[in-house]
Design a protein around this motif. Structure first.
Motif, short mmCIF file in Angstrom:
data_model
loop_
_atom_site.label_atom_id
_atom_site.label_comp_id
_atom_site.label_asym_id
_atom_site.label_seq_id
_atom_site.Cartn_x
_atom_site.Cartn_y
_atom_site.Cartn_z
N ILE A 165 55.91 67.39 25.53
CA ILE A 165 56.43 66.52 24.34
C ILE A 165 57.42 67.28 23.60
O ILE A 165 57.20 68.19 23.14
CB ILE A 165 55.02 66.36 23.70
N GLN A 166 58.31 66.31 23.28
CA GLN A 166 59.53 66.77 22.12
C GLN A 166 59.25 65.96 21.06
O GLN A 166 59.54 64.75 21.13
CB GLN A 166 60.84 66.83 22.95
N ALA A 167 58.83 66.56 20.00
CA ALA A 167 58.95 65.75 18.74
C ALA A 167 59.17 66.91 17.43
O ALA A 167 58.53 67.75 17.39
CB ALA A 167 57.44 65.36 18.66
N ASP A 168 59.65 66.19 16.64
CA ASP A 168 59.92 66.99 15.34
C ASP A 168 60.68 68.08 15.51
O ASP A 168 60.60 69.17 14.86
CB ASP A 168 58.75 67.19 14.57
N GLY A 169 61.79 68.13 16.36
CA GLY A 169 62.56 69.57 16.66
C GLY A 169 61.68 70.65 17.65
O GLY A 169 62.06 71.68 17.71
N ARG A 170 60.33 70.31 18.11
CA ARG A 170 59.67 71.12 18.96
C ARG A 170 59.50 70.63 20.14
O ARG A 170 59.39 69.57 20.43
CB ARG A 170 58.16 71.42 18.12
N THR A 171 59.33 71.62 21.12
CA THR A 171 58.68 71.21 22.42
C THR A 171 57.44 71.79 22.77
O THR A 171 57.14 72.98 22.58
CB THR A 171 59.73 71.76 23.47
N HIS A 172 56.52 70.94 22.97
CA HIS A 172 55.10 71.39 23.48
C HIS A 172 54.85 71.03 25.07
O HIS A 172 55.46 70.23 25.39
CB HIS A 172 54.32 70.28 22.60
N ASP A 173 54.01 72.01 25.34
CA ASP A 173 53.31 71.77 26.72
C ASP A 173 51.91 71.46 26.37
O ASP A 173 51.13 72.50 25.98
CB ASP A 173 53.79 72.87 27.53
N LEU A 174 51.40 70.33 26.85
CA LEU A 174 50.15 69.81 26.27
C LEU A 174 48.83 70.41 27.28
O LEU A 174 47.63 70.21 26.76
CB LEU A 174 49.99 68.51 25.89
N VAL A 175 49.33 70.95 28.36
CA VAL A 175 48.18 71.58 29.21
C VAL A 175 48.20 73.00 29.52
O VAL A 175 49.42 73.48 29.76
CB VAL A 175 48.36 70.66 30.63
N VAL A 176 47.10 73.40 29.75
CA VAL A 176 47.12 74.96 29.95
C VAL A 176 47.22 75.32 31.17
O VAL A 176 47.33 74.32 32.33
CB VAL A 176 45.57 75.56 29.21
N GLY A 177 47.53 76.43 31.55
CA GLY A 177 47.70 76.77 33.12
C GLY A 177 48.86 77.99 33.36
O GLY A 177 49.35 78.45 32.43
N PRO A 178 48.90 78.01 34.77
CA PRO A 178 49.88 79.26 34.97
C PRO A 178 51.44 78.95 34.75
O PRO A 178 51.80 77.75 34.82
CB PRO A 178 49.42 79.70 36.45
N GLU A 179 52.01 79.85 34.52
CA GLU A 179 53.53 79.62 34.65
C GLU A 179 54.12 79.24 35.98
O GLU A 179 54.72 78.41 36.02
CB GLU A 179 54.32 81.08 34.07
N ASP A 180 53.78 80.17 37.10
CA ASP A 180 54.27 79.91 38.21
C ASP A 180 53.33 78.78 39.23
O ASP A 180 52.07 78.94 39.03
CB ASP A 180 54.09 81.24 39.15
N PRO A 181 54.01 77.93 39.50
CA PRO A 181 53.17 76.85 40.50
C PRO A 181 52.24 77.43 41.36
O PRO A 181 50.89 76.89 41.57
CB PRO A 181 54.22 75.94 41.02
N LYS A 182 52.37 78.67 41.85
CA LYS A 182 51.82 79.19 43.15
C LYS A 182 50.43 79.78 42.32
O LYS A 182 49.46 79.72 42.95
CB LYS A 182 52.28 80.14 43.60
N GLY A 183 50.42 80.03 41.05
CA GLY A 183 49.20 80.26 40.15
C GLY A 183 48.14 79.48 40.45
O GLY A 183 46.96 79.87 40.22
N HIS A 184 48.08 78.13 40.52
CA HIS A 184 47.29 77.22 40.95
C HIS A 184 46.33 77.56 42.09
O HIS A 184 45.15 76.79 42.08
CB HIS A 184 47.62 75.67 40.84
#
Length: 433
Positions: free
Chosen positions: A35-54
């Protein structure tokens, strides 16, 4: 990186503020919700950085199935009966010797879904629906993913075709005149059909996604990883009673006067009356699901002109009376949810271990697995929309929809969740620790 771990990127074109998704074919995983709003970028879901981390951070924003949550394992198979058909079912244990969790040892979270670039091969959406979805394909904001689960998979009877639409919906109304802006919506539609004749199988699909509306504000709020300052509303008068193994006893418990009565909390915050073990309970809605969105559709009633997705994929489809709302004054973000399912499982990330797994860099983590800076207890609100646990075993708990979570040959399973994203610029005091 294998193609199963390469994100399918979905976004609404030429839109500011922006909403975008990264979806991994493996486990149909919502890897990022930007989500990009008010000059900030948010990632609203927790989780690993690397897709393989799942692969090791199980059930983090993945689909779960064939059956969400917990089912009992028994020495003798269950006898399933519906529409004058019958089958036997033997759940496979994985959480404990007596409990099958989220579909068994190799559930849908471990399977690779196929992105259907050509809609002509899609079977469970009608011609009219595919025409409506096609527009989303053309602007890069929608995709259908498919999977075939063979008969006997994890003990489930019947060969099952699953097709899931993941789509973004553009925001409703002008973006300059409202105090609270609608940034758009995420819509997920789960369809499934038995390819075998004269079979009955349990089915209960959902997205096991975990939200934190403040985590991306790690430079401004010292405790941004906690969701205890989030406000949560669930339109439910009852939870399902659980035994020591987390299995449904078949009884309903009133929420009034308990820590489950989130609307009664004076502060409005999840953290008020926080139980020692956190939250991992199913709330049965007291609001009837939309009559226009049945959970089972007879294949004989479907025609080329039938559509159940049109109202979900339009800006006019935003909820007036959502069943669940989660919000943060600190980020100014608010999520509202609607569904045709009977309830929601709220899980507060109780079983996580910050010394294991990885935390996204946008959330202040190193992104390195096992680095010791992953997510801890209370860092996410997992909101999993599905039908009650073991509903065919416990008719009393089936809720307003009366869904027994059984699918028979000749029926199409139809489950949707729509999440609208709202933003109101927070004041200076909201960002203070």
């Amino acid at each position: 990186m294998s193609v199963q771990d390469v994100p399918v990127f979905l976004a609404l074109p030429s839109l500011t503020p922006a909403i975008a998704l990264e979806v991994l074919p493996r486990g149909l995983t919502i890897h990022r919700l930007y989500i990009q709003a008010d000059g900030r970028t948010h990632d609203l879901v927790v989780g690993p950085e690397d897709p393989k981390g799942h692969l090791t951070q199980k059930y983090t924003n993945t689909i779960v199935g064939r059956y969400a949550n917990r089912l009992p394992t028994t020495p003798e198979p269950f006898i399933l009966s519906k529409n004058n058909l019958s089958s036997t079912f033997s759940p496979q244990s994985n959480e404990s010797p007596t409990v099958s969790l989220h579909g068994g040892p190799t559930g849908f979270d471990s399977q690779v879904f196929t992105p259907q670039v050509d809609l002509s091969s899609v079977q469970l959406f009608t011609a009219k629906e595919k025409s409506e979805i096609e527009e989303k394909y053309n602007n890069g904001s929608g995709m259908v993913f498919s999977l075939i689960s063979e008969s006997g998979d994890q003990g489930f009877p019947g060969k099952l075709l699953v097709e899931v639409l993941v789509s973004l919906v553009e925001p409703k109304g002008p973006q300059t005149t409202q105090p609270e802006l609608n940034l758009g919506a995420v819509v997920i539609v789960y369809r499934a059909k038995l390819l075998d004749e004269a079979v009955v199988t349990p089915i209960n699909l959902t997205q096991h996604w975990g939200f934190n509306l403040d985590a991306s504000l790690k430079d401004e709020i010292p405790d941004s990883l906690s969701v205890k300052e989030h406000a949560l509303t669930i339109k439910s008068d009852h939870t399902i009673e659980l035994d020591a193994s987390g299995l449904s006893t078949g009884e309903l418990l009133p929420v009034k006067g308990t820590h489950h009565a989130h609307a009664e909390k004076a502060s409005g915050k999840i953290g008020e009356n926080w139980p020692e073990s956190g939250y991992d309970h199913f709330y049965v809605f007291n609001k009837a699901p939309p009559a226009s969105q049945p959970t089972r559709i007879s294949t004989s009633s479907l025609s080329a002109t039938t559509s159940f997705v049109e109202e979900l994929l339009t800006k006019e489809g935003q909820q007036i009376d959502p069943v669940v709302v989660i919000a943060s004054d600190r980020s100014g973000l608010r999520l509202t949810f609607d569904t045709n399912q009977s309830g929601v499982q709220f899980y507060s990330n109780n079983l996580t271990n910050p010394s294991k797994g990885a935390r996204k860099k946008i959330h202040g983590g190193s992104g390195i697995s096992g680095h010791g800076d992953s997510y801890g207890v209370g860092t996410a609100a997992f909101l999993e929309f599905h039908e009650p646990l073991g509903a065919w075993l416990h008719p009393k708990t089936q809720g307003i929809s009366k869904d027994d979570t059984l699918l028979a040959s000749g029926e199409v399973y139809n489950n949707f969740v729509r999440m609208d994203v709202w933003f109101k610029s927070p004041g200076p005091s909201d960002l203070e620790p």
